[in-house]
Design an enzyme around this catalytic site. Sequence first.
Site, PDB file in Angstrom:
ATOM      1  N   ARG A 205      -2.064  -0.905  -8.658  1.00  0.00           N
ATOM      2  CA  ARG A 205      -0.640  -0.545  -8.732  1.00  0.00           C
ATOM      3  C   ARG A 205       0.123  -1.486  -9.668  1.00  0.00           C
ATOM      4  O   ARG A 205       1.095  -1.081 -10.305  1.00  0.00           O
ATOM      5  CB  ARG A 205      -0.014  -0.534  -7.343  1.00  0.00           C
ATOM      6  CG  ARG A 205      -0.158  -1.847  -6.603  1.00  0.00           C
ATOM      7  CD  ARG A 205       0.417  -1.772  -5.201  1.00  0.00           C
ATOM      8  NE  ARG A 205      -0.049  -2.892  -4.400  1.00  0.00           N
ATOM      9  CZ  ARG A 205       0.684  -3.483  -3.464  1.00  0.00           C
ATOM     10  NH1 ARG A 205       1.908  -3.088  -3.210  1.00  0.00           N
ATOM     11  NH2 ARG A 205       0.183  -4.477  -2.769  1.00  0.00           N
TER      12      ARG A 205
ATOM     13  N   GLU B 120      11.474  12.595  -0.688  1.00  0.00           N
ATOM     14  CA  GLU B 120      10.478  12.868  -1.738  1.00  0.00           C
ATOM     15  C   GLU B 120      10.621  14.275  -2.317  1.00  0.00           C
ATOM     16  O   GLU B 120      10.373  14.488  -3.509  1.00  0.00           O
ATOM     17  CB  GLU B 120       9.065  12.667  -1.185  1.00  0.00           C
ATOM     18  CG  GLU B 120       8.730  11.227  -0.816  1.00  0.00           C
ATOM     19  CD  GLU B 120       9.232  10.823   0.570  1.00  0.00           C
ATOM     20  OE1 GLU B 120       9.754  11.693   1.314  1.00  0.00           O
ATOM     21  OE2 GLU B 120       9.115   9.635   0.912  1.00  0.00           O
TER      22      GLU B 120
ATOM     23  N   ASP C 143      -2.024   0.126   7.824  1.00  0.00           N
ATOM     24  CA  ASP C 143      -1.033   1.139   8.210  1.00  0.00           C
ATOM     25  C   ASP C 143      -1.679   2.357   8.869  1.00  0.00           C
ATOM     26  O   ASP C 143      -1.025   3.103   9.591  1.00  0.00           O
ATOM     27  CB  ASP C 143      -0.223   1.599   6.994  1.00  0.00           C
ATOM     28  CG  ASP C 143       0.920   0.646   6.678  1.00  0.00           C
ATOM     29  OD1 ASP C 143       1.178  -0.262   7.504  1.00  0.00           O
ATOM     30  OD2 ASP C 143       1.550   0.796   5.616  1.00  0.00           O
TER      31      ASP C 143
ATOM     32  N   ARG D 293      -3.698  -0.046  -3.433  1.00  0.00           N
ATOM     33  CA  ARG D 293      -2.975  -1.215  -2.966  1.00  0.00           C
ATOM     34  C   ARG D 293      -3.763  -2.528  -3.098  1.00  0.00           C
ATOM     35  O   ARG D 293      -3.164  -3.554  -3.433  1.00  0.00           O
ATOM     36  CB  ARG D 293      -2.602  -0.995  -1.499  1.00  0.00           C
ATOM     37  CG  ARG D 293      -1.974  -2.192  -0.853  1.00  0.00           C
ATOM     38  CD  ARG D 293      -1.611  -1.898   0.599  1.00  0.00           C
ATOM     39  NE  ARG D 293      -0.914  -3.022   1.179  1.00  0.00           N
ATOM     40  CZ  ARG D 293      -1.331  -3.672   2.276  1.00  0.00           C
ATOM     41  NH1 ARG D 293      -2.422  -3.307   2.886  1.00  0.00           N
ATOM     42  NH2 ARG D 293      -0.639  -4.697   2.744  1.00  0.00           N
TER      43      ARG D 293
END
Lengths: 281, 317
Positions: free
Chosen positions: B13, B61, B120, B170
């Site tokens: 990223r 979004e 997450d 990530r």
Amino acid sequence: MPNTQHLEDLTVQVRRDILRMVHKVNSGHPGGSLGCAEFFVALYNEIMDRNEGFDMDGIGEDLFFLSNGHISPVYYSTLARAGYFPVDELNTFRLINSRLQGHPTTHEGLPGIRIASGSLGQGMSVAIGAAQAKKLNNDNHLVYSLHGDGELQEGQNWEAIMYASAKKIDNLISTVDLNGKQIDGATDDVLAMGDLKAKFEAFDWTVVEIKDGNNIAAILKGMAEAKSKTGQGKPVCVLLETMMGNGVDFMMHTHAWHGKAPNDEQLASALNQNPETLGDY
Amino acid sequence: MKTYTYTEKKDTRSGFGAGLAELGRTNPNVVALCADLVGSLKMNQFIDENPERFFQIGIAEANMMGIAAGLTVGGKIPFTGTFANFSTGRVYDQIRQSIAYSGKNVKICASHAGLTLGEDGATHQILEDIGLMKMLPGMVVINPCDYNQTKAATLAIAEHNGPVYLRFGRPSVPIFTPEGQKFEIGKVIKMTEGSDVTIVATGHLVWEALEASKALFEEGISAEVINIHTIKPLDEEAILASIAKTGCIVTAEEHNYLGGLGESVSRVLALNSPVPQEFVATNDTFGESGTPAQLMDKYGLNSDAIIKKAKAVIARK
């Protein structure tokens, strides 16, 4: 009072186009199309500042986005009669290999169309994007959009409504076609939306009401007022009260003609009520 | 055998963020949009340098995709940024109608793709996004492997006229491709020459494939590793040329086997030259919380898994 006779004549011809288009293929959406005929005619022939020809980027001209794409017949007829493509092409509406798809699209390259619509609730976001592009380009022209009232049940609209005021999109005039009807019946019965004026104002929009949305003079006056309120830090909403099926007696006061075509006899009756003005395609 | 080493690890990223910042300086039509994840998407530098060309949309979004479509009318090249899950599944119809069907020049840039998002858990770990995006007519789908390649891909997609899905991640991963590389959409990069098995890998799995090829080499197995950053359009010629030598193939991706790279490769094989294929991919399952390394191990997406599948596919020849 401006002389609106040429717009009245054009409206009658657009009605005939709508009726003949949906009759020929026995499908399409005449009710909402007829209800918005005066609005489209006024918008494209009097209200918007348009360039000759068609360029997708639309720099230096006003833009229009149709969010409730199912009223494509009125859009196609208006575009054709404004010179975007040959009027004869209205003959191909909803037929195979046509640029005039059931719902409007850029995919076949039909001049005048800048976004596909049909799946509801997306057009206001697109119009906001185009309005922001105009600001980046230092282009002072306006962006117009049209939405069904039932369409406001889609949540994306409220994301867009919130965003437009927060970001001061004041070069946007979004009109809601308040005909009070959707496929399954009255909007109040299907999912009542309450006081839309209060809702838009609560979201910090400027609201202009046009009570007689099938009257050209009223539309011109209301849209001029809307235009005068642009550039003041707020997006502008026009609540346009229309009659679904307007101009054809048996299509009015009902939601039955939302997505149904007239048969031969019904077409003859509807056309009799709207005598040819500028020549059929 | 050609071997690869690395001196630094970085997240892909950040490669996107660096590419976007460079585009901000070189291409005045590039604009960026974000749905409340500026830090996660590494967009800060672009925003600092081009505040007027950045649109903070908030947590909305669907609105972001529509606004991006609208910004193209007027000649802008919008780059949208949010997590992969919210870039695809959440807004599929908006992408389908307002971007793909409308042929809009929007770059959908998606971070935190796959299991390596980590702790997450499954709500955020999309393993279906490649499938969703590759099914859309006209959509280009790119999944680069490291920081340098992600930066190069970000620059390249600005030059491509049409919708693109750019998928990255990530975690910090080895940087093993060259800085300033030329990125050709739809062209594979052959990492190692081999004769016994072809390993076609995308994204984070490319490094794992290279690690696997080293271990296989020590066991006398010659693996040809292909870095396939573009899943659509697929470089069919390169795949067929490689299997003509090796006679079998392993596909490796951080994605469900349903709808992923592997299935795209299977079609090429079925139509042209059927050879045995094994899939390194998740097996029709959601993910869960855990560290990236734990998850990649548990779901069979690391070099160990590639080694096993390579041996299995060779045995089927």
